[in-house]
Design a protein around this motif. Sequence first.
Motif, mmCIF file in Angstrom:
data_model
loop_
_atom_site.group_PDB
_atom_site.id
_atom_site.type_symbol
_atom_site.label_atom_id
_atom_site.label_comp_id
_atom_site.label_asym_id
_atom_site.label_seq_id
_atom_site.Cartn_x
_atom_site.Cartn_y
_atom_site.Cartn_z
ATOM 1 N N ASP A 87 -9.178 3.220 -2.295
ATOM 2 C CA ASP A 87 -7.868 2.570 -2.256
ATOM 3 C C ASP A 87 -6.745 3.470 -2.754
ATOM 4 O O ASP A 87 -5.572 3.107 -2.630
ATOM 5 N N ALA A 117 0.834 -1.205 0.000
ATOM 6 C CA ALA A 117 0.000 0.000 0.000
ATOM 7 C C ALA A 117 0.867 1.253 0.000
ATOM 8 O O ALA A 117 0.565 2.234 -0.686
ATOM 9 N N GLN A 153 -6.474 -0.530 -8.990
ATOM 10 C CA GLN A 153 -7.298 -0.590 -7.784
ATOM 11 C C GLN A 153 -8.768 -0.430 -8.152
ATOM 12 O O GLN A 153 -9.110 0.395 -8.998
#
Length: 506
Positions: A492, A180, A487
């Motif tokens: 996100d 991430a 994504q």
Amino acid sequence: MSLTLSEQERIRREKLAQLQQLGIDPYPAAQYEVNTHIRTIREQFDPAHPEAFQHVSLAGRIMTMRDMGKASFADLQDSTGRIQLYVRRDDICPGEDKTLYNTVWKKLLDIGDIIGVKGFVFYTKTGELSIHVQSFTLLCKSLRPLPVVKEKEGEVYDAVTDPEFKYRQRYAHLIIEPQARERFAMITRMKQAIRDFLNQRGALEVDTPVLQTIPGGAAARPFITHHHALDIDLYLRIADELYLKRLIVGGYDWVYEFSRNFRNEGMDRTHNPEFTILEFYVAYKDYFWMMETTEQLLEHVVKTLHGTTVIPVGDRQIDFKAPYPRIAILDAIQEFTGIDISEMDENQLREVCKQFNIPTDNTMGRGKLIDAIFSDTCQSHFIQPTFIIDYPVEMSPLTKKHRSKPGLVERFELIINGKEIANAYSELNDPIDQLHRFEEQQKLMQRGDEEAMYIDYDFIRALEYGMPPTAGIGIGMDRLAMLLTNQPSIQDVLFFPQMRPERLPD
């Protein structure tokens, strides 16, 4: 959010007190000197020439701990990666007092604590690149345990998938999911690639007001706030278009802005009330030039990030190589519905909407009805980058009338993977026509259309001084980031997406 401490949280607070009793400050003020990072060690360490890494000092968060008696192993994570620590009791405590190892390291430190370590780099007998720790310093005691995520040979197990956790506690999510962190770093590189493209062509990055007396530049419902000193209501901007075009009037040839915009609308996988748009405006150009520039820009950005123009998006492969197809919106509607709506009035368009079970209401004029028909019957079919062009004038109150097609304007939207990514015009620079378009919007507002545009008389005044022929575009940065990082949801690609407030216990 619970106000009651869990057993783990209570134990960590007890450890905190014990550290303080030992005279160890769990939150020291002095800076800790870092002379390298984990990525640098992994990329540059050569066991044939270890001398460059014989005195490393780095800091990070403990992610695993494994007690082996008089020696221990741990994983340390900094902003660039993870590495194994090898901690031996007699190195940490060379004298008779073994408290620092036996008590502090083995009993009072936890996963999540931030420490600094000094030592040298080596390979273990099993071939694991490691830091042989010669001293450590506690830099921050973690009082809340992290969710446990297991990783082996690059594969992640027991990953946290709960959106409520990921979006609300992004700080913890970033700790346990390095992927991430890399995704958000890629988004920054995306914006930098765009800046490079624009700056190299002579564009000027500018800033325009977030608080505006009139919410202009888009069809959207604004957020309203109040300025107490002036005793006036102000609006959070829904777009920066009208201010950027004022700068074109003022004599700049090419201006752009990454603007944080706010629209008081619904939330779903492609909409957040706070989002980022890139807008740029170029004098003496039109929408044909803008289409060519847009496809060149996107091809450049995708190749910069991925080294290729073809990238995966879900289960599809999207090719950003220019040029992109150009299809008129009315032709697209006819292709996918079998109906020619080009000469239809409002009542006839409502019948088409009824035929395709498209919801309507009395506030929707001809422009919104056509937009609803396209969105519901056509948009999802355009997967590869496609310019949808030549919109009816009712849909585009800020756009120049088409030079050869009566009733249409010189506008395009860029559709990729079934979603609108960009919206662009040959900008309307006729102040008399612009005022008339604003007045038509006012009629829609009186019918109850909360997204209709206000009349911006100062903008009309600016046009009356004269704005050269201009091309302009708005590109949704968050939607583009979704594509380029593969994504499925806008949440996100936003560090802190909007969410309902947490309920506290009674």
